[in-house]
Write a protein that holds these residues in place. Structure first.
Motif, mmCIF file in Angstrom:
data_model
loop_
_atom_site.group_PDB
_atom_site.id
_atom_site.type_symbol
_atom_site.label_atom_id
_atom_site.label_comp_id
_atom_site.label_asym_id
_atom_site.label_seq_id
_atom_site.Cartn_x
_atom_site.Cartn_y
_atom_site.Cartn_z
ATOM 1 N N UNK A 70 0.893 -0.936 -0.029
ATOM 2 C CA UNK A 70 0.000 -0.330 -0.209
ATOM 3 C C UNK A 70 1.057 1.592 -0.598
ATOM 4 N N UNK A 71 1.696 1.252 0.836
ATOM 5 C CA UNK A 71 3.060 2.813 1.048
ATOM 6 C C UNK A 71 3.820 2.610 -0.385
ATOM 7 N N UNK A 72 4.095 1.634 -0.814
ATOM 8 C CA UNK A 72 4.501 2.448 -2.689
ATOM 9 C C UNK A 72 3.268 2.512 -3.244
ATOM 10 N N UNK A 73 1.697 2.124 -4.011
ATOM 11 C CA UNK A 73 0.991 2.006 -4.320
ATOM 12 C C UNK A 73 0.485 3.866 -4.099
ATOM 13 N N UNK A 74 0.657 4.243 -2.721
ATOM 14 C CA UNK A 74 -0.058 5.372 -2.771
ATOM 15 C C UNK A 74 0.749 6.633 -2.944
ATOM 16 N N UNK A 75 2.702 6.165 -2.694
ATOM 17 C CA UNK A 75 3.328 7.221 -2.185
ATOM 18 C C UNK A 75 4.013 7.413 -3.734
ATOM 19 N N UNK A 76 4.206 6.285 -4.107
ATOM 20 C CA UNK A 76 4.871 6.511 -5.790
ATOM 21 C C UNK A 76 4.355 5.998 -6.878
ATOM 22 N N UNK A 77 2.840 5.374 -6.625
ATOM 23 C CA UNK A 77 2.197 5.309 -8.201
ATOM 24 C C UNK A 77 2.711 3.514 -8.377
ATOM 25 N N UNK A 78 3.420 2.497 -7.207
ATOM 26 C CA UNK A 78 3.729 1.227 -7.701
ATOM 27 C C UNK A 78 3.027 0.035 -7.434
ATOM 28 N N UNK A 79 2.438 -0.361 -8.483
ATOM 29 C CA UNK A 79 1.151 -1.371 -8.122
ATOM 30 C C UNK A 79 1.289 -2.541 -9.315
ATOM 31 N N UNK A 80 0.985 -3.807 -8.435
ATOM 32 C CA UNK A 80 1.315 -5.209 -8.971
ATOM 33 C C UNK A 80 0.206 -5.602 -10.192
ATOM 34 N N UNK A 81 0.974 -6.101 -11.359
ATOM 35 C CA UNK A 81 0.031 -6.132 -12.459
ATOM 36 C C UNK A 81 -0.760 -7.713 -11.537
ATOM 37 N N UNK A 82 -1.886 -8.270 -12.807
ATOM 38 C CA UNK A 82 -2.972 -9.057 -12.190
ATOM 39 C C UNK A 82 -2.664 -9.532 -10.694
ATOM 40 N N UNK A 83 -3.460 -8.507 -10.636
ATOM 41 C CA UNK A 83 -3.114 -8.242 -9.198
ATOM 42 C C UNK A 83 -5.002 -9.127 -8.878
ATOM 43 N N UNK A 84 -4.630 -9.512 -7.685
ATOM 44 C CA UNK A 84 -3.757 -10.423 -6.521
ATOM 45 C C UNK A 84 -3.005 -11.378 -7.653
#
Length: 149
Positions: A70-84
């Motif tokens: 969640x921190x990477x997604x919120x702060x940097x816009x970094x997330x996982x594809x095909x999630x989950x």
């Protein structure tokens, strides 16, 4: 509740990465670290498969889900594809994480960086039974926002 044993093998050359770790006692996810040989720059809109440096063996009633941090997604816009991302009980290859940069700036992934989390879920054994019709419900076939926003 009884413990479930999951076997994990650190792949050669990744001993420095170590095992996935829960960051708090009651966390549901184990943090996954990047097992890259060299740093990787993800430009906005780019995606990459990042190795995690280990393989699993799970019992038949279990799956592992790769989820964003969640921190990477919120702060940097970094997330996982095909999630989950689903890791099936019969898969024995290296666990990987498909990262995407939805942010506006480039993002560097370095060896050992915490990039995702792994959550284990039980999977019921399901038998599909074909029938000529289904019972009616108030919702019926309405979907994809049919009740509004």
């Amino acid at each position: 509740m009884s413990d479930i044993n999951v076997l994990i093998r650190i792949l050669p050359g990744n001993e420095d990465i170590g095992l996935p770790v829960k960051m708090t006692e009651l966390a549901s996810g184990f943090d996954l670290c990047a097992a890259l040989t060299d740093p990787l720059i993800l430009q906005p809109g780019e995606r990459a498969l990042i190795p995690a440096g280990f393989a699993l063996a799970m019992p038949p009633n279990l799956e592992a889900q790769v989820r964003p941090r969640s921190g990477l997604a919120f702060k940097k816009g970094i997330t996982t594809l095909n999630s989950p991302g689903t890791i099936d009980a019969d898969y024995r290859g290296e666990v990987g994480v498909i990262l995407i940069n939805h942010g506006t700036e480039s993002f560097e992934v370095r060896r050992g960086d915490r990039i995702a989390q792994l959550v284990f879920q039980t999977v019921p054994q399901i038998s599909l039974k074909q029938v000529p019709s289904l019972d009616h419900t108030e919702r019926g076939s309405g979907g994809f926002g049919h009740t509004g926003f």
